[in-house]
Design a protein around this motif. Structure first.
Motif, mmCIF file in Angstrom:
data_model
loop_
_atom_site.group_PDB
_atom_site.id
_atom_site.type_symbol
_atom_site.label_atom_id
_atom_site.label_comp_id
_atom_site.label_asym_id
_atom_site.label_seq_id
_atom_site.Cartn_x
_atom_site.Cartn_y
_atom_site.Cartn_z
ATOM 1 N N ILE A 135 63.483 30.060 87.613
ATOM 2 C CA ILE A 135 62.096 30.506 87.454
ATOM 3 C C ILE A 135 61.389 29.410 86.677
ATOM 4 O O ILE A 135 61.801 29.051 85.574
ATOM 5 C CB ILE A 135 61.993 31.856 86.722
ATOM 6 C CG1 ILE A 135 62.804 32.921 87.467
ATOM 7 C CG2 ILE A 135 60.532 32.281 86.608
ATOM 8 C CD1 ILE A 135 62.875 34.257 86.760
ATOM 9 N N MET A 136 60.338 28.856 87.284
ATOM 10 C CA MET A 136 59.653 27.691 86.713
ATOM 11 C C MET A 136 58.188 27.985 86.415
ATOM 12 O O MET A 136 57.573 28.839 87.058
ATOM 13 C CB MET A 136 59.714 26.517 87.690
ATOM 14 C CG MET A 136 61.083 26.035 88.002
ATOM 15 S SD MET A 136 60.983 24.653 89.180
ATOM 16 C CE MET A 136 62.560 23.906 88.922
ATOM 17 N N VAL A 167 65.188 36.909 85.867
ATOM 18 C CA VAL A 167 64.121 37.789 86.341
ATOM 19 C C VAL A 167 63.837 38.861 85.293
ATOM 20 O O VAL A 167 62.687 39.209 85.041
ATOM 21 C CB VAL A 167 64.503 38.420 87.712
ATOM 22 C CG1 VAL A 167 63.512 39.498 88.112
ATOM 23 C CG2 VAL A 167 64.594 37.340 88.784
ATOM 24 N N LYS A 168 64.892 39.380 84.619
ATOM 25 C CA LYS A 168 64.714 40.397 83.580
ATOM 26 C C LYS A 168 63.928 39.837 82.387
ATOM 27 O O LYS A 168 63.098 40.526 81.818
ATOM 28 C CB LYS A 168 66.068 40.912 83.113
ATOM 29 C CG LYS A 168 66.777 41.759 84.149
ATOM 30 C CD LYS A 168 68.152 42.189 83.661
ATOM 31 C CE LYS A 168 68.878 42.898 84.797
ATOM 32 N NZ LYS A 168 70.278 43.112 84.482
ATOM 33 N N ASP A 169 64.181 38.555 82.022
ATOM 34 C CA ASP A 169 63.439 37.934 80.910
ATOM 35 C C ASP A 169 61.937 37.949 81.200
ATOM 36 O O ASP A 169 61.133 38.270 80.335
ATOM 37 C CB ASP A 169 63.884 36.494 80.692
ATOM 38 C CG ASP A 169 65.312 36.365 80.194
ATOM 39 O OD1 ASP A 169 65.831 37.336 79.600
ATOM 40 O OD2 ASP A 169 65.908 35.285 80.418
ATOM 41 N N VAL A 170 61.589 37.584 82.416
ATOM 42 C CA VAL A 170 60.162 37.507 82.796
ATOM 43 C C VAL A 170 59.568 38.895 82.862
ATOM 44 O O VAL A 170 58.440 39.121 82.421
ATOM 45 C CB VAL A 170 60.013 36.753 84.141
ATOM 46 C CG1 VAL A 170 58.578 36.803 84.628
ATOM 47 C CG2 VAL A 170 60.465 35.310 83.997
ATOM 48 N N ALA A 171 60.314 39.857 83.388
ATOM 49 C CA ALA A 171 59.826 41.243 83.475
ATOM 50 C C ALA A 171 59.570 41.805 82.082
ATOM 51 O O ALA A 171 58.599 42.546 81.862
ATOM 52 C CB ALA A 171 60.825 42.103 84.232
ATOM 53 N N ASN A 172 60.423 41.453 81.112
ATOM 54 C CA ASN A 172 60.254 41.951 79.737
ATOM 55 C C ASN A 172 59.034 41.338 79.054
ATOM 56 O O ASN A 172 58.478 41.935 78.143
ATOM 57 C CB ASN A 172 61.513 41.646 78.906
ATOM 58 C CG ASN A 172 62.695 42.485 79.342
ATOM 59 O OD1 ASN A 172 62.536 43.541 79.950
ATOM 60 N ND2 ASN A 172 63.899 42.020 79.041
ATOM 61 N N GLN A 173 58.630 40.150 79.462
ATOM 62 C CA GLN A 173 57.460 39.492 78.867
ATOM 63 C C GLN A 173 56.154 40.058 79.402
ATOM 64 O O GLN A 173 55.128 39.929 78.772
ATOM 65 C CB GLN A 173 57.485 37.992 79.140
ATOM 66 C CG GLN A 173 58.509 37.242 78.344
ATOM 67 C CD GLN A 173 58.454 35.756 78.629
ATOM 68 O OE1 GLN A 173 57.754 35.291 79.513
ATOM 69 N NE2 GLN A 173 59.196 34.992 77.846
ATOM 70 N N ALA A 174 56.197 40.650 80.571
ATOM 71 C CA ALA A 174 54.966 41.152 81.216
ATOM 72 C C ALA A 174 54.393 42.364 80.566
ATOM 73 O O ALA A 174 54.687 42.968 79.700
ATOM 74 C CB ALA A 174 55.250 41.451 82.684
ATOM 75 N N ALA A 228 60.566 28.665 82.878
ATOM 76 C CA ALA A 228 59.451 29.563 82.578
ATOM 77 C C ALA A 228 59.366 29.978 81.119
ATOM 78 O O ALA A 228 58.273 30.167 80.596
ATOM 79 C CB ALA A 228 59.533 30.803 83.459
ATOM 80 N N THR A 229 60.493 30.133 80.427
ATOM 81 C CA THR A 229 60.426 30.595 79.033
ATOM 82 C C THR A 229 60.800 29.519 78.018
ATOM 83 O O THR A 229 60.228 29.478 76.939
ATOM 84 C CB THR A 229 61.341 31.829 78.812
ATOM 85 O OG1 THR A 229 62.662 31.502 79.200
ATOM 86 C CG2 THR A 229 60.836 33.016 79.607
ATOM 87 N N THR A 230 61.741 28.635 78.363
ATOM 88 C CA THR A 230 62.181 27.644 77.381
ATOM 89 C C THR A 230 61.469 26.305 77.540
ATOM 90 O O THR A 230 61.500 25.486 76.630
ATOM 91 C CB THR A 230 63.696 27.380 77.512
ATOM 92 O OG1 THR A 230 63.952 26.760 78.781
ATOM 93 C CG2 THR A 230 64.492 28.668 77.369
#
Length: 187
Positions: free
Chosen positions: A90-91, A180-187, A141-143
Motif C-alpha cells: 500500500i503506497m 489493509v487493516k492498518d489503513v482501515a484503522n486510520q480511516a 502508506a504509513t511509514t
C-alpha cells in the motif's frame, strides 16, 4: 568593385544551380517517403476520420485524473509471481516507473554536420539508458519507507485505488510495512 560584384553573382548562380541539381536527384529514401505521404494523403481524402459526438477515452482520462489527482490518495499494488501467488503493497500515490524524470533526458543540438541528440544527466548527476521502465518505486502508506519492485519475467502487478475483495486479492500476503487493516484503522 565590379569584379567583386561579378564574383558574388557567379557564386549565387553556382549555388542556385547546385541546389537545383541536388533537388533533381532524390534519394531512394526520399522517393519512398514521398510515396508513403502521397498514399496517406490519398487515403485521408478517400476515408476521412469520422467525427465522434462523445469520447469514452477522454472520459476515462478525466476519471483517472479525478481518481489520482488528489494528495494523499493511496494505491493498492497487488503483485502476482510466477507461481500465481499474490502479495500487496500500500503506497502513497501511484508507483512511479524509474525511467520517469522531472528534467529532460535529451537535448537536440544542431551543428554544421547535422542534428544530434545528446543525453543529459539526471538530477543525481548521472546518465541513464532509460532501461529501468520495468522497475517501479513508491513510498509506504504509513511509514514512508521507500519500496521498489520490478515487473516482467513471470511477475505482474495490478493497481487499484481500494483494497480488493476478490479471492485472489483478499488472500494476498502483505509485502510492505502497511497492511489493509492498518489503513482501515486510520480511516
Amino acid at each position: 568593385m565590379r569584379n567583386f560584384a561579378r564574383i558574388a553573382l557567379a557564386a549565387v548562380v553556382a549555388l542556385v544551380v547546385g541546389l537545383a541539381l541536388t533537388s533533381c536527384t532524390d534519394s531512394s529514401q526520399d522517393k519512398e517517403n514521398r510515396a508513403k505521404q502521397d498514399n496517406y494523403d490519398h487515403l485521408v481524402a478517400q476515408q476521412p476520420a469520422g467525427r465522434m459526438e462523445y469520447s469514452p477515452t477522454r472520459e476515462a482520462i478525466n476519471q483517472w485524473i479525478k481518481t489520482w489527482g488528489q494528495r494523499g490518495k493511496l494505491s493498492y499494488v497487488y503483485i502476482q509471481n510466477a507461481n500465481g501467488e499474490y502479495g500487496y503493497f500500500i503506497m502513497k500515490g501511484l508507483p512511479v516507473p524509474r525511467c520517469k524524470m522531472l528534467t529532460p533526458t535529451e537535448r537536440v543540438e544542431t551543428t554544421n554536420h547535422g542534428v544530434g541528440v545528446l543525453a543529459q544527466p539526471g538530477m543525481d548527476g548521472t546518465y541513464t539508458s532509460g532501461s529501468t521502465c520495468n522497475a517501479y518505486y513508491g513510498f509506504d502508506a504509513t511509514t514512508g519507507a521507500y519500496m521498489e519492485f520490478t515487473v516482467g519475467t513471470n511477475q505482474s502487478f495490478f493497481l487499484f485505488d481500494k483494497p480488493m475483495t476478490m479471492p485472489e486479492y483478499a488472500s494476498a500476503r502483505q509485502l510492505g510495512p502497511t497492511s489493509v487493516k492498518d489503513v482501515a484503522n486510520q480511516a
